[in-house]
Design an enzyme around this catalytic site. Structure first.
Site, PDB file in Angstrom:
ATOM      1  N   ASN A  69       0.837  -1.201   0.000  1.00 48.20           N
ATOM      2  CA  ASN A  69       0.000   0.000   0.000  1.00 48.20           C
ATOM      3  C   ASN A  69       0.868   1.246   0.000  1.00 48.20           C
ATOM      4  O   ASN A  69       2.022   1.211   0.443  1.00 48.20           O
ATOM      5  CB  ASN A  69      -0.974  -0.020   1.194  1.00 48.20           C
ATOM      6  CG  ASN A  69      -0.398  -0.742   2.383  1.00 48.20           C
ATOM      7  OD1 ASN A  69       0.474  -0.195   3.054  1.00 48.20           O
ATOM      8  ND2 ASN A  69      -0.824  -1.971   2.623  1.00 48.20           N
ATOM      9  N   SER A  99      -6.014  -1.716   4.878  1.00 43.68           N
ATOM     10  CA  SER A  99      -6.085  -2.134   6.284  1.00 43.68           C
ATOM     11  C   SER A  99      -4.828  -1.709   7.053  1.00 43.68           C
ATOM     12  O   SER A  99      -4.807  -1.722   8.270  1.00 43.68           O
ATOM     13  CB  SER A  99      -6.259  -3.650   6.358  1.00 43.68           C
ATOM     14  OG  SER A  99      -5.171  -4.262   5.695  1.00 43.68           O
ATOM     15  N   GLU A 100      -3.773  -1.348   6.297  1.00 46.29           N
ATOM     16  CA  GLU A 100      -2.536  -0.915   6.970  1.00 46.29           C
ATOM     17  C   GLU A 100      -2.511   0.597   7.200  1.00 46.29           C
ATOM     18  O   GLU A 100      -1.475   1.145   7.576  1.00 46.29           O
ATOM     19  CB  GLU A 100      -1.305  -1.335   6.142  1.00 46.29           C
ATOM     20  CG  GLU A 100      -1.121  -2.832   5.973  1.00 46.29           C
ATOM     21  CD  GLU A 100      -0.712  -3.578   7.253  1.00 46.29           C
ATOM     22  OE1 GLU A 100      -0.925  -3.038   8.357  1.00 46.29           O
ATOM     23  OE2 GLU A 100      -0.208  -4.697   7.128  1.00 46.29           O
ATOM     24  N   HIS A 135       5.898  -6.003  -0.206  1.00 48.18           N
ATOM     25  CA  HIS A 135       6.599  -7.247   0.142  1.00 48.18           C
ATOM     26  C   HIS A 135       7.481  -7.647  -1.033  1.00 48.18           C
ATOM     27  O   HIS A 135       7.282  -8.713  -1.620  1.00 48.18           O
ATOM     28  CB  HIS A 135       5.605  -8.372   0.441  1.00 48.18           C
ATOM     29  CG  HIS A 135       4.399  -7.956   1.236  1.00 48.18           C
ATOM     30  ND1 HIS A 135       3.138  -8.440   1.012  1.00 48.18           N
ATOM     31  CD2 HIS A 135       4.272  -7.077   2.272  1.00 48.18           C
ATOM     32  CE1 HIS A 135       2.278  -7.887   1.859  1.00 48.18           C
ATOM     33  NE2 HIS A 135       2.938  -7.047   2.627  1.00 48.18           N
ATOM     34  N   HIS A 160       7.635  -9.870   7.298  1.00 50.72           N
ATOM     35  CA  HIS A 160       6.559  -9.162   6.613  1.00 50.72           C
ATOM     36  C   HIS A 160       7.048  -8.485   5.317  1.00 50.72           C
ATOM     37  O   HIS A 160       6.636  -8.878   4.238  1.00 50.72           O
ATOM     38  CB  HIS A 160       5.928  -8.144   7.576  1.00 50.72           C
ATOM     39  CG  HIS A 160       4.650  -7.559   7.062  1.00 50.72           C
ATOM     40  ND1 HIS A 160       3.634  -7.145   7.889  1.00 50.72           N
ATOM     41  CD2 HIS A 160       4.225  -7.299   5.797  1.00 50.72           C
ATOM     42  CE1 HIS A 160       2.637  -6.667   7.150  1.00 50.72           C
ATOM     43  NE2 HIS A 160       2.991  -6.749   5.885  1.00 50.72           N
TER      44      HIS A 160
HETATM   45 ZN   LIG Z   1       2.017  -5.915   4.205  1.00 51.70          ZN
END
Ligand SMILES: [Zn+2]
Length: 431
Positions: free
Chosen positions: A34, A78-79, A100, A162
């Site tokens: 994101n 969501s982050e 990622h 992550h």
């Molecule tokens: Zn992530």
């Protein structure tokens, strides 16, 4: 790729362009990652949750106002909590990228931090790297762990098991750092596949960074005859092609073409390579530069190569990831692999780090018809040739050879073409 103006382009437009680049460069999956921008009013624009990264539009980007109202047709990522935590911790950060990317994740899952002292500009652009402990995605604890690292002054942070999160003064700044970190991580991994990486000391990097060459004097007037314009177009097209093919990243790489005599055109400094256009290319004539433009920092090296090598009419300096695995590990890039590789490159000499600034004659004197390419340790490959497209082809052959050597490593050691077979190639193709 479209040129991004971080002042004049809408945050939604900037975000969709950058996410496209990240996706097409294989640095995020459809659902992962994101990006956000904090605008001058304090509103945060962020990618939506669960929308295909390959087809995002400006209107898909969600705005969370400073009063916490959500404007847009999707739910924000969501982050979002950790993006917000970073902006609260660091008022100087205006853009955040989280993803990622595979090489960075390799470090994250073995709980290591890549040492960016592998190449000077990787260290210069990424700075020291922070490390945030694992916490549940989307939760406040993850935001706290990340914000604490940014509070320490890091602009690039590895997230345990992550990925990574990168901050920037604007989205372009963040993207260049993101791309460079993934490049450094990949180079280290590939270098460890073929040998042992050699890291530079902070002092070596400082000395190198302080060697900014004095600017060339400006020409009084510049003319653009049609042959000059053709070169301009050829260089800008080729730089973008090199970026698209993974042979160059935004923060590094220089291309030049001889115009006539020792006059040439060269790429500028301080412009991301994937944005270079015809108007950015700098004309160099009689050792002077086109008014108002700054050529690559390697301009004097290019000038010397042209002066010492009348047969060289184009030069590319870059850091393709597979070649750099050899460039940073003191492992010989042996191109006696297949006939094409040896015919195009012959044996590639290796020059000590720092020589392109500290000793200006080493590289021009090493380049010859029998040595059209050389590696500068912990820095780059220099490829020369007649026509620009031939030089680019030579670069591609070198990168493919390096890739085959890296991929072949688990299969066994290289069995090179033997000296007698090399002599046959020389007689048939090079004399
Ligand atoms: Zn992530």
């Amino acid at each position: 790729m479209a040129k991004i103006d971080t002042t004049l382009h809408h945050p939604g437009e900037q975000i969709t362009e950058i996410i496209k680049r990240i996706y097409h460069a294989g640095m995020t999956t459809t659902s992962g990652g994101n990006i956000s921008i904090r605008d001058p009013d304090g509103n945060i624009w962020i990618t939506p949750s669960a929308v295909d990264k390959g087809s995002l539009r400006r209107t898909d980007i969600v705005c969370i106002t400073k009063d916490n109202d959500i404007i847009g047709r999707h739910k924000p990522s969501s982050e979002f909590p950790f993006h917000k935590a970073i902006y609260e911790a660091r008022p100087d950060i205006k853009a955040v990228i989280h993803a990622h990317p595979p090489a960075v994740v390799s470090f994250s899952i073995v709980r290591q931090i890549p040492n960016t002292n592998i190449i000077p500009q990787a260290r210069h652009i990424c700075g020291p790297i922070g490390y945030a402990r694992y916490a549940l995605p989307g939760g406040d604890q993850l935001g706290k762990n990340i914000a604490e690292e940014f509070m320490k002054g890091f602009n690039a942070v590895i997230m345990e098991n992550h990925g990574c999160v990168i901050g920037g003064t604007d989205l372009k700044d963040a993207f260049i750092r993101f791309e460079t970190l993934e490049f450094a991580a990949r180079t280290i991994i590939d270098a460890r596949t073929v040998g042992e990486p050699n890291y530079l000391s902070d002092k070596q990097i400082e000395e190198f960074e302080s060697q900014i060459p004095s600017d060339l004097p400006e020409l009084e007037t510049t003319e653009h005859p049609s042959d000059e314009l053709l070169i301009r177009k050829a260089i800008s097209d080729l730089v973008r092609r090199a970026c698209a093919q993974g042979l160059m990243i935004g923060s590094y790489g220089t291309v030049s073409v001889r115009w006539y005599d020792n006059h040439f055109l060269i790429t500028p400094r301080d412009i991301p390579r994937w944005e270079i256009n015809i108007e950015d290319i700098v004309q160099i004539k009689d050792g002077k530069r086109e008014p108002g433009k700054l050529p690559s920092r390697a301009v004097k090296l290019h000038e010397q190569i042209y002066k010492s090598n009348p047969n060289v009419n184009s030069i590319i300096l870059t850091q393709p990831p597979n070649i750099m695995a050899f460039g940073v590990s003191k492992t010989k890039l042996d191109v006696r692999t297949i006939p094409e590789s040896w015919i195009f490159l012959q044996d590639i000499p290796v020059i000590c780090f720092g020589n392109h600034f500290f000793n200006r004659h080493t590289i021009p004197d090493t380049i010859s018809i029998n040595a059209p390419a050389l590696i500068i340790q912990n820095d780059s490959i220099v490829v020369t040739g007649d026509k620009l497209l031939n030089t680019f082809d030579r670069l591609e052959v070198a990168e493919f050879s390096a890739k085959s050597l890296i991929m072949g490593k688990p299969l066994g050691d290289l069995i090179p073409i033997d000296p007698q077979q090399i002599e046959e190639l020389r007689k048939k193709f090079l004399t």
